[in-house]
Design an enzyme around this catalytic site. Structure first.
Site: not given
Ligand code: ASP
Length: 332
Positions: A12, A54, A85-86
Site C-alpha cells: 500500500t 504482499s 502489511t498483509d
C-alpha cells in the site's frame, strides 16, 4: 557517514489508484522524497526489488529478499525495507530466521494508506524506520505506528486502523513518545555469533486451524500432498479433540509418516502448554512439538527454516527447543 540501503517491494505504501484498485506504483526514489532526508548526514542507496501486493509475497520472494540483504551487508550500516502489511509479519519472521545473527538493523515498514494520500501513515512509519536503522541496533524488526516490534513477534491485527501491528507476547522493543524513539535495551536482539545466513526454506509447510467437527481425514490428505511440516492451531492451551473424530490418532499417523507437527494456540495472547490437559498430553505422546508462546507466523516460518536441510524430526524438535531471535519462551 552512515550508509543505508532502502529497498522497496510494493504494498500500500507505494500504491496508486488503478482501474483494478490500488496497485504498487511508486519507486524507492519517489518514496524517499517524502522523507526530506538530510543527505549530509546519511547516504541512502535506493533499490526497487519488487512491485507487488504482499498477498503475492511467498517463500520464493523471501529468499530473494534475504539473498539481496546478505549480498549488501558489507556495504551497509542498515537496511530499510518497505513491504505490504498483509503478509509483513510472515516476511519479518522468515527474514529473522534466515538472517539469524545479522550484525546490522533490518527495519521493515509499510502503511495502511498510500503515501500519495495526504493523510497517509506512511511518512511517520518511514521516519520511524529510518530513525531505528540509524540507531545502530542489530536484527530484524517491524516499525509501525510509533512502535518498533521484533520480527518474530509482529502480528497484523487490524485491516484498516493505523495501529495495524501488535507485538505479541513480548513488549515492543521501542516506542515513540515525547522523548523520541525509546529503545528497550533488554529486549533488543544482539548478534551472538558469526553471521552464516541460511537462505533455504522448505515450502511444504501448512498451518491448520482446528474447528469443532473437522473431518480427521484432512490429515490423510496433507500426508498425501507430501507436506513435510504441519503447524496445528489448537484450541486454548493446546486442546485437540479425540472423541467421535479422533485427531490424536491422525497426529500419530502423520508423525509416523515422518511429518513434523508443531502445535500452537489459536488464541493470540499468552502461551500453549500441552502438558496441562489430557488431550494435550495425548498429543505429546504422539510426538508433536510444542510452539508455546510463538505466533503462528513464527511457527510456520521457523518450521520452513528448520526443514530446509531435510532435517529429521529429532533435529526439528531440537531447533524448536532453542530460542534464536526471541521468538519463543520455553517454560522451565
Ligand atoms: N494489500 C496490501 C499489501 O499487503 C496491504 C497493505 O500494504 O497495507 O500489499
Amino acid at each position: 557517514m552512515k550508509h543505508i540501503i532502502f529497498i522497496t517491494t510494493g504494498g500500500t505504501i507505494a500504491s496508486a489508484d488503478s482501474e483494478e484498485g490500488l496497485v504498487p506504483a511508486l519507486t524507492s526514489e519517489e518514496l524517499l522524497k517524502y522523507l526530506h532526508v538530510d543527505e549530509r548526514e546519511v547516504c541512502i542507496h535506493c533499490e526497487d526489488l519488487m512491485k507487488i501486493d504482499s498477498s503475492n509475497m511467498q517463500p520464493e520472494e523471501w529468499c530473494i529478499i534475504a539473498k539481496r540483504m546478505r549480498d549488501l551487508i558489507k556495504e551497509a550500516d542498515g537496511i530499510v525495507l518497505t513491504h505490504g502489511t498483509d503478509t509483513m509479519a510472515y516476511t519479518a519472521s522468515a527474514l529473522s530466521f534466515m538472517l539469524y545473527n545479522i550484525p546490522i538493523p533490518v527495519i521493515i515498514t509499510g502503511s495502511q494508506l498510500p503515501l500519495l494520500h495526504p493523510l497517509s501513515d506512511g511518512v511517520d512509519n518511514l521516519r520511524l524506520a529510518f530513525e531505528a536503522v540509524l540507531s545502530g541496533i542489530q536484527g530484524v524488526y517491524v516499525a509501525f505506528n510509533r512502535k518498533l516490534i521484533l520480527g518474530t513477534r509482529a502480528v497484523k491485527v487490524r485491516t484498516m486502523g493505523f495501529d495495524a501491528f501488535e507485538s505479541v507476547n513480548q513488549d515492543p522493543v521501542g516506542i515513540v513518545d515525547a522523548h523520541g524513539l525509546r529503545l528497550r535495551k533488554d529486549l533488543l536482539l544482539h548478534a551472538d555469533g558469526e553471521f552464516h545466513p541460511e537462505i533455504e526454506l522448505c515450502k511444504d509447510v501448512i498451518l491448520l486451524k482446528l474447528t469443532p467437527g473437522m473431518n480427521p481425514d484432512i490429515f490423510d490428505m496433507l500426508a498425501h500432498m507430501q507436506y513435510r511440516g504441519i503447524v496445528v492451531e489448537a484450541f486454548g492451551a493446546g486442546g485437540i479433540n479425540f472423541i467421535r473424530r479422533d485427531l490424536i490418532a491422525k497426529l500419530q499417523m502423520v508423525v509416523d509418516a515422518g511429518i513434523s507437527v508443531v502445535v500452537c494456540s489459536q488464541c493470540l495472547y499468552e502461551y500453549s502448554n500441552l502438558s496441562i490437559y489430557q488431550p494435550g498430553q495425548k498429543a505429546l505422546q504422539q510426538g508433536v512439538i510444542q510452539g508455546y508462546d510463538m505466533t503462528s507466523e513464527a511457527c510456520v516460518t521457523k518450521l520452513m527454516w528448520a526443514l530446509r536441510d531435510h532435517h529429521d524430526q529429532k533435529e526439528v524438535r531440537e531447533i524448536f527447543q532453542r530460542n534464536y531471535v526471541h521468538e519463543i519462551n520455553i517454560p522451565e
